[in-house]
Motif scaffolding. Structure first.
Motif, short mmCIF file in Angstrom:
data_model
loop_
_atom_site.label_atom_id
_atom_site.label_comp_id
_atom_site.label_asym_id
_atom_site.label_seq_id
_atom_site.Cartn_x
_atom_site.Cartn_y
_atom_site.Cartn_z
N ALA A 41 2.39 -0.71 -6.56
CA ALA A 41 1.74 -2.05 -7.11
C ALA A 41 0.70 -2.50 -6.33
N ASP A 42 -0.52 -1.66 -6.38
CA ASP A 42 -1.76 -1.86 -5.50
C ASP A 42 -2.89 -2.56 -6.45
N GLY A 43 -2.51 -2.76 -7.68
CA GLY A 43 -3.74 -3.34 -8.46
C GLY A 43 -4.71 -2.56 -8.91
N TRP A 44 -4.50 -1.20 -8.58
CA TRP A 44 -5.77 -0.29 -9.08
C TRP A 44 -5.09 0.60 -10.23
N PRO A 45 -5.88 0.24 -11.42
CA PRO A 45 -5.57 1.14 -12.60
C PRO A 45 -5.99 2.55 -12.64
N THR A 46 -5.11 3.57 -12.79
CA THR A 46 -5.31 4.92 -13.11
C THR A 46 -5.14 5.45 -14.61
N SER A 53 -3.06 7.44 -15.49
CA SER A 53 -1.71 7.60 -15.63
C SER A 53 -1.00 6.37 -15.89
N LEU A 54 -1.57 5.15 -15.43
CA LEU A 54 -1.05 3.86 -15.72
C LEU A 54 -1.21 3.66 -17.11
N LEU A 55 -2.62 3.94 -17.47
CA LEU A 55 -2.92 3.87 -19.06
C LEU A 55 -2.08 4.27 -19.84
N ASP A 56 -1.97 5.64 -19.56
CA ASP A 56 -1.03 6.43 -20.38
C ASP A 56 0.46 6.02 -20.43
N ARG A 57 0.97 5.49 -19.50
CA ARG A 57 2.33 4.89 -19.39
C ARG A 57 2.51 3.54 -20.47
N LEU A 58 1.49 2.71 -20.28
CA LEU A 58 1.54 1.65 -21.06
C LEU A 58 1.37 2.04 -22.62
N LEU A 108 -10.77 4.07 -13.81
CA LEU A 108 -11.30 4.04 -15.25
C LEU A 108 -12.53 3.78 -15.37
N SER A 109 -12.98 4.14 -16.60
CA SER A 109 -14.18 3.89 -17.12
C SER A 109 -14.17 2.72 -17.91
N PRO A 110 -15.44 1.99 -17.96
CA PRO A 110 -15.23 0.48 -18.80
C PRO A 110 -14.60 0.52 -19.99
N ALA A 111 -14.90 1.75 -20.88
CA ALA A 111 -13.88 1.58 -22.01
C ALA A 111 -12.69 1.93 -21.86
#
Length: 388
Positions: A376-381, A383-388, A331-334
């Motif tokens: 659950a590898d602790g690396w955000p993508t 798809s995770l951001l969208d799911r949240l 992910l980008s900083p934003a």
């Protein structure tokens, strides 16, 4: 005298904690003057230390703009571990071999670790910073972001001045007040400064031996376990339970071996415990982080900095270049800032919402991945951001 100074410093600690930040600069200097006198400095010494003191707006701008730590591990490590630094590391290891031998004998700290921090902090002493240290510390002590950290450092710098090892007008260093070739704060110098070259002074700017010995003593006092490894690149089985990765889980190396974890070179350290570290998720580089790795966070709090320094240290001691793998796009900083905001609203502790994937955000990401049934590898993508 060091013992008397520390007793005096403890006696004024309540005023340090209660002192208000911001406000009039002249009133702030009046308070500082009183604290220095309470710490045992004479009126003449206080006058000498504070003569010409002024705020430095460049320090505050630097404090607010630490975007370098928003890079991911491969980008950051690739930027700071150059071929030139590798060559100079080997050259300095040879040049100061006697100092490193003494360090490993007395403190048990590997030369690779000290070489790595020496390189990353000041390019082996070549770039030590040009901020006036006294003014930087006073500016940050007056500022309202972290006065409780920097007011004691002002007192410590004054004690170094009293001893003849600090020039308020000419001592320069990093914007945050660190001094010398391995960039140590004044209080760390008081506690762990070592006269490595035998000239009767602790001068971390001019003497590489003083700087290296002092850095080693500081690590040892922070809990460094003599002679033990800190990090090792590993190969992971596809069947690994990713929820067991991360610094929050520590198992014996025999347990990791039973799960199919292997060292890329040699074998895992026997009889030790460690954590599987995935700085860019399960598809990227993988390391076994041993207890000494955690001690490095006392030197620098940045996850990407510490991981890069630890990896650099292994390279300086002969390890192969890391296998980068094919990590998922991060992910980008934003986007990380948005992710942190969402996770915080869900009740996860992400630390400061700053757009940096740090030591607190990572386990929060991992917990959210587990909650959503994702690896659950602790690396955000994305798809995770969208799911949240």
């Amino acid at each position: 005298m060091r013992r008397l100074f520390l007793i005096a410093l403890l006696s004024v600690a309540p005023s340090l904690a209660q002192a208000q930040c911001g406000g009039s600069w002249s009133a702030f200097l009046t308070d500082i003057r009183a604290e220095l006198r309470a710490a045992g400095l004479s009126a003449r010494e206080v006058d000498g230390f504070l003569a010409g003191a002024r705020q430095d707006p460049k320090v505050l701008r630097a404090d607010r703009a630490q975007g370098v730590f928003q890079k991911n591990f491969l980008d950051f490590a690739g930027a700071v571990i150059s071929q030139n630094r590798m060559v100079n590391g080997a050259r300095n290891a040879k040049r100061y071999a006697a100092t490193f031998d003494r360090i490993e004998r007395d403190y048990g700290v590997s030369r690779g670790v000290l070489l790595a921090f020496w390189a990353l902090e000041t390019d082996y002493g070549a770039v030590q910073g040009d901020f006036n240290t006294r003014n930087a510390l006073l500016t940050l002590a007056h500022d309202c972001r972290r006065p409780e950290l920097f007011r004691p450092q002002v007192i410590a710098a004054a004690e170094l001045y009293r001893r003849g090892d600090f020039d308020p007008q000419r001592t320069t260093g990093a914007w945050a007040g660190e001094i010398g070739q391995v960039q140590m704060l004044p209080d760390d110098i008081l506690r762990n400064g070592v006269d490595g070259d035998g000239d009767g002074h602790v001068r971390l700017k001019a003497s590489a031996s003083d700087a290296l010995m002092s850095g080693a003593k500081m690590l040892r006092d922070l809990g460094w376990r003599p002679g033990e490894a800190w990090m090792q690149e590993i190969i992971l089985p596809a069947s690994l339970d990713w929820a067991k990765t991360g610094l929050e889980t520590e198992l014996s190396t025999s347990e990791w071996v039973a799960m199919g974890v292997k060292a890329r070179e040699g074998t895992l350290a026997r009889g030790m415990r460690g954590s599987v570290l995935l700085p860019m998720g399960r598809k990227g580089p993988a390391f076994m982080a041993y207890p000494n790795f955690r001690i490095l966070f006392e030197w620098n709090k940045s996850f990407v900095y510490v991981t890069s320094a630890a990896y650099f240290a292994t390279r300086l001691e002969g390890a192969a270049r890391v296998q980068s793998g094919a990590p998922d796009r991060g992910l980008s900083p934003a986007q990380i800032k948005l992710l942190q905001t969402k996770l915080a609203k869900m009740g996860y502790d992400v630390g400061k919402i700053d757009g940096i994937l740090g030591a607190k955000t990572r386990p929060a990401v991992q917990a959210a991945q587990m909650r959503l049934g994702l690896p659950a590898d602790g690396w955000p993508t994305k798809s995770l951001l969208d799911r949240l």
